[in-house]
Design an enzyme around this catalytic site. Structure first.
Site, PDB file in Angstrom:
ATOM      1  N   GLY A  13      21.144  29.257  18.020  1.00  0.00           N
ATOM      2  CA  GLY A  13      21.922  30.154  18.545  1.00  0.00           C
ATOM      3  C   GLY A  13      23.515  30.142  18.640  1.00  0.00           C
ATOM      4  N   SER A  19      29.941  30.963  21.970  1.00  0.00           N
ATOM      5  CA  SER A  19      28.622  30.775  22.233  1.00  0.00           C
ATOM      6  C   SER A  19      28.219  29.867  23.135  1.00  0.00           C
ATOM      7  CB  SER A  19      27.576  30.504  20.864  1.00  0.00           C
ATOM      8  OG  SER A  19      27.846  31.473  20.087  1.00  0.00           O
ATOM      9  N   ILE A  20      27.390  30.171  24.005  1.00  0.00           N
ATOM     10  CA  ILE A  20      26.627  29.180  25.273  1.00  0.00           C
ATOM     11  C   ILE A  20      26.050  28.140  24.488  1.00  0.00           C
ATOM     12  CG2 ILE A  20      24.775  29.072  26.889  1.00  0.00           C
ATOM     13  CD1 ILE A  20      25.461  31.762  27.825  1.00  0.00           C
ATOM     14  N   GLN A  40      21.550  32.287  11.856  1.00  0.00           N
ATOM     15  CA  GLN A  40      20.965  33.581  11.898  1.00  0.00           C
ATOM     16  C   GLN A  40      20.719  34.210  10.376  1.00  0.00           C
ATOM     17  OE1 GLN A  40      22.221  36.646  14.491  1.00  0.00           O
ATOM     18  NE2 GLN A  40      20.600  38.086  13.741  1.00  0.00           N
ATOM     19  N   VAL A  65      14.902  34.483  13.665  1.00  0.00           N
ATOM     20  CA  VAL A  65      13.741  34.320  14.472  1.00  0.00           C
ATOM     21  C   VAL A  65      12.803  35.413  14.211  1.00  0.00           C
ATOM     22  CG1 VAL A  65      14.779  32.583  16.021  1.00  0.00           C
ATOM     23  CG2 VAL A  65      14.694  35.068  16.706  1.00  0.00           C
ATOM     24  N   TYR A 156      21.805  46.832  31.515  1.00  0.00           N
ATOM     25  CA  TYR A 156      21.025  45.636  31.224  1.00  0.00           C
ATOM     26  C   TYR A 156      19.764  45.959  30.507  1.00  0.00           C
ATOM     27  CZ  TYR A 156      20.336  40.537  30.066  1.00  0.00           C
ATOM     28  OH  TYR A 156      20.122  39.451  29.438  1.00  0.00           O
ATOM     29  N   LYS A 163      13.882  39.520  29.345  1.00  0.00           N
ATOM     30  CA  LYS A 163      14.154  38.192  30.132  1.00  0.00           C
ATOM     31  C   LYS A 163      13.123  37.881  31.019  1.00  0.00           C
ATOM     32  CE  LYS A 163      18.374  36.814  28.194  1.00  0.00           C
ATOM     33  NZ  LYS A 163      18.047  35.845  27.136  1.00  0.00           N
ATOM     34  N   ILE A 192      29.301  35.343  30.863  1.00  0.00           N
ATOM     35  CA  ILE A 192      30.284  34.804  30.080  1.00  0.00           C
ATOM     36  C   ILE A 192      30.810  35.629  28.848  1.00  0.00           C
ATOM     37  CG2 ILE A 192      30.806  32.755  28.863  1.00  0.00           C
ATOM     38  CD1 ILE A 192      28.550  31.290  30.423  1.00  0.00           C
TER      39      ILE A 192
HETATM   40  P1  NAD Z   1      26.004  34.627  21.287  1.00  0.00           P
HETATM   41  O1  NAD Z   1      26.304  36.065  20.526  1.00  0.00           O
HETATM   42  O2  NAD Z   1      27.084  33.620  21.041  1.00  0.00           O
HETATM   43  O3  NAD Z   1      24.630  33.973  20.818  1.00  0.00           O
HETATM   44  C1  NAD Z   1      23.568  35.016  20.798  1.00  0.00           C
HETATM   45  C2  NAD Z   1      22.849  34.219  19.397  1.00  0.00           C
HETATM   46  O4  NAD Z   1      21.646  34.830  19.232  1.00  0.00           O
HETATM   47  C3  NAD Z   1      23.681  34.189  18.204  1.00  0.00           C
HETATM   48  O5  NAD Z   1      23.853  32.900  17.737  1.00  0.00           O
HETATM   49  C4  NAD Z   1      22.957  35.023  17.237  1.00  0.00           C
HETATM   50  O6  NAD Z   1      22.926  34.474  15.912  1.00  0.00           O
HETATM   51  C5  NAD Z   1      21.577  34.802  17.560  1.00  0.00           C
HETATM   52  N1  NAD Z   1      20.540  35.708  17.383  1.00  0.00           N
HETATM   53  C6  NAD Z   1      20.507  37.020  17.507  1.00  0.00           C
HETATM   54  N2  NAD Z   1      19.424  37.497  16.778  1.00  0.00           N
HETATM   55  C7  NAD Z   1      18.764  36.597  16.067  1.00  0.00           C
HETATM   56  C8  NAD Z   1      17.812  36.637  15.292  1.00  0.00           C
HETATM   57  N3  NAD Z   1      17.109  37.552  14.835  1.00  0.00           N
HETATM   58  N4  NAD Z   1      17.515  35.193  14.706  1.00  0.00           N
HETATM   59  C9  NAD Z   1      18.249  34.152  15.185  1.00  0.00           C
HETATM   60  N5  NAD Z   1      19.076  34.213  15.869  1.00  0.00           N
HETATM   61  C10 NAD Z   1      19.561  35.374  16.470  1.00  0.00           C
HETATM   62  O7  NAD Z   1      25.905  34.908  22.849  1.00  0.00           O
HETATM   63  P2  NAD Z   1      25.459  34.050  23.919  1.00  0.00           P
HETATM   64  O8  NAD Z   1      26.053  34.735  25.204  1.00  0.00           O
HETATM   65  O9  NAD Z   1      26.001  32.793  23.918  1.00  0.00           O
HETATM   66  O10 NAD Z   1      24.004  34.221  24.081  1.00  0.00           O
HETATM   67  C11 NAD Z   1      23.000  33.136  24.158  1.00  0.00           C
HETATM   68  C12 NAD Z   1      22.081  33.472  24.991  1.00  0.00           C
HETATM   69  O11 NAD Z   1      22.555  33.298  26.275  1.00  0.00           O
HETATM   70  C13 NAD Z   1      21.035  34.657  24.921  1.00  0.00           C
HETATM   71  O12 NAD Z   1      19.739  34.513  25.247  1.00  0.00           O
HETATM   72  C14 NAD Z   1      21.750  35.607  25.970  1.00  0.00           C
HETATM   73  O13 NAD Z   1      20.829  36.576  26.673  1.00  0.00           O
HETATM   74  C15 NAD Z   1      21.957  34.440  27.002  1.00  0.00           C
HETATM   75  N6  NAD Z   1      22.841  34.622  28.129  1.00  0.00           N
HETATM   76  C16 NAD Z   1      24.277  35.172  28.169  1.00  0.00           C
HETATM   77  C17 NAD Z   1      24.801  35.355  28.941  1.00  0.00           C
HETATM   78  C18 NAD Z   1      26.346  36.054  28.899  1.00  0.00           C
HETATM   79  O14 NAD Z   1      26.898  36.507  29.792  1.00  0.00           O
HETATM   80  N7  NAD Z   1      27.054  35.653  27.752  1.00  0.00           N
HETATM   81  C19 NAD Z   1      24.553  35.013  30.525  1.00  0.00           C
HETATM   82  C20 NAD Z   1      23.273  34.818  30.737  1.00  0.00           C
HETATM   83  C21 NAD Z   1      22.116  34.258  29.604  1.00  0.00           C
HETATM   84  O1  0WE Z   2      21.863  38.647  27.493  1.00  0.00           O
HETATM   85  C1  0WE Z   2      23.146  39.085  27.429  1.00  0.00           C
HETATM   86  C2  0WE Z   2      23.527  39.651  26.349  1.00  0.00           C
HETATM   87  C3  0WE Z   2      22.505  40.340  25.613  1.00  0.00           C
HETATM   88  C4  0WE Z   2      22.692  41.318  24.667  1.00  0.00           C
HETATM   89  C5  0WE Z   2      24.081  41.715  23.932  1.00  0.00           C
HETATM   90  C6  0WE Z   2      23.970  42.410  22.879  1.00  0.00           C
HETATM   91  C7  0WE Z   2      25.166  42.875  22.505  1.00  0.00           C
HETATM   92  C8  0WE Z   2      25.423  43.331  21.043  1.00  0.00           C
HETATM   93  C9  0WE Z   2      21.533  41.628  23.736  1.00  0.00           C
HETATM   94  N1  0WE Z   2      21.595  42.346  22.733  1.00  0.00           N
HETATM   95  C10 0WE Z   2      22.701  42.813  22.046  1.00  0.00           C
HETATM   96  N2  0WE Z   2      22.786  43.700  21.087  1.00  0.00           N
HETATM   97  C11 0WE Z   2      23.928  44.123  20.417  1.00  0.00           C
HETATM   98  O2  0WE Z   2      23.692  44.814  19.375  1.00  0.00           O
HETATM   99  N3  0WE Z   2      23.918  38.865  28.491  1.00  0.00           N
HETATM  100  C12 0WE Z   2      23.448  38.312  29.869  1.00  0.00           C
HETATM  101  C13 0WE Z   2      25.230  39.515  28.414  1.00  0.00           C
HETATM  102  C14 0WE Z   2      25.113  40.634  29.249  1.00  0.00           C
HETATM  103  O3  0WE Z   2      24.916  41.972  28.376  1.00  0.00           O
HETATM  104  C15 0WE Z   2      24.859  42.984  29.197  1.00  0.00           C
HETATM  105  C16 0WE Z   2      25.316  42.660  30.519  1.00  0.00           C
HETATM  106  C17 0WE Z   2      25.494  41.459  30.392  1.00  0.00           C
HETATM  107  C18 0WE Z   2      25.886  40.233  31.587  1.00  0.00           C
HETATM  108  C19 0WE Z   2      24.480  44.197  28.835  1.00  0.00           C
HETATM  109  C20 0WE Z   2      24.601  45.103  29.807  1.00  0.00           C
HETATM  110  C21 0WE Z   2      25.213  44.658  31.110  1.00  0.00           C
HETATM  111  C22 0WE Z   2      25.483  43.428  31.497  1.00  0.00           C
END
Ligand code: NAD
Ligand code: 0WE
Length: 261
Positions: A13, A19-20, A40, A65, A156, A163, A192
């Protein structure tokens, strides 16, 4: 001695320095873990290779994935370098963008629902299935979730359902792998700004509203999530499994923040 010295971790990821999974990699590296990464697609290959170098790793493997073959291949290839693995971090989530904007009942489709659940939840157990034979005793699996699994968050939408499925997956996987001494946990992170957040409408406003309501009166960072991840995957957390740990500045315990006047 680091919390994770002697441990080998596969990180799924990393897409950018925001990225987280990058915050988690940095914390794991600081705590002495040996790391391997997946990317990816070809577009992300060279970027992830560069990041890997910075964290002392030459091990990067392609893995969409959505593909069982690619997931299998990761462990076949990794097995040529490592005789076992201690940690798998799953930091992946996806739903089609148009389903994350608008009225839930209107914008949700069968196809978007399937994709969101497959990429965001099924993939976690798929990694566990494929990595199982390499996982060592006292191993640990970790995923990233969000409060939208439990409470309605505007826009969301179908990701909230995915989730919720992922969090149930954490509990069932914990029960399934517990007898092998493998722990399975999730971190529910506060919002974030990452790539996955950059496409989201009004994300800036959401961050500022979130900070106002959170007990800590601020948002969390990927470093804070990384440090909590290092704890959860370390032997310091040996009694914790099936758990969702909130790293959200306390936001989830509140129902209303301070009113400004
Ligand atoms: P990010 O975009 O940096 O990471 C998302 C990752 O998912 C990317 O590395 C992307 O390549 C990977 N991905 C998506 N589809 C894929 C596929 N088909 N195969 C392989 N990899 C794939 O964003 P992030 O915010 O670091 O997200 C990481 C996780 O944290 C996610 O599960 C997200 O839901 C969760 N999360 C994010 C937040 C936020 O606010 N950013 C808050 C809570 C949880
Ligand atoms: O889990 C997430 C992000 C999830 C996500 C984001 C995208 C953007 C680009 C999943 N799929 C996609 N597909 C895309 O094409 N978060 C927790 C961050 C997030 O996403 C939101 C939030 C928050 C917070 C979407 C709507 C409302 C709040």
């Amino acid at each position: 001695m680091g919390l994770l010295s002697g441990k080998r971790a596969l990180i799924v990821g990393v897409a950018s320095k925001l990225s987280i999974a990058a915050g988690i990699s940095e914390a794991f590296y600081q705590q002495g873990a040996e790391l391997a990464f997946t990317y990816q697609n070809e577009k992300l290959k060279s970027r992830v290779e560069e990041f890997a170098k910075g964290w002392g790793s030459e091990l990067t493997f392609p893995c969409d994935v959505a593909s069982d073959e690619e997931i299998e291949a990761v462990f076949t290839e990794l097995g040529k370098h490592w005789d076992g693995i201690d940690i798998i971090v799953h930091s992946v989530g996806y739903a089609p963008a148009h389903e994350l904007n608008g009225n839930y009942v209107e914008v949700t489709t069968r196809e978007g629902f399937r994709t969101a659940h497959e990429i965001s939840s099924y993939s976690f157990v798929a990694l566990a299935k494929a990595g199982r034979s390499m996982l060592r005793e006292n191993g640990s699996l970790l995923t990233l979730t969000y409060l939208g699994a439990e409470k309605v968050l505007h826009n969301y939408n179908v990701m909230g359902l995915a989730k919720a499925s992922l969090e149930a997956n954490v509990r069932y996987m914990a029960a399934s792998l517990g007898e092998e001494g493998i722990r399975v946990n999730g971190i529910s992170a506060g919002p974030i700004r990452t790539l996955a957040a950059s496409g989201i409408k009004s994300f800036r406003r959401m961050l500022s509203e979130n900070a106002k309501r959170a007990p800590l009166r601020r948002n969390v960072t990927i470093d804070e999530v990384g440090n909590s991840a290092a704890f959860l995957c370390s032997d310091m957390a040996s009694g914790i499994t099936g758990e969702i740990l909130y790293v959200d500045g306390g936001f989830n315990v509140t129902a209303m923040g301070p009113i400004e006047d």
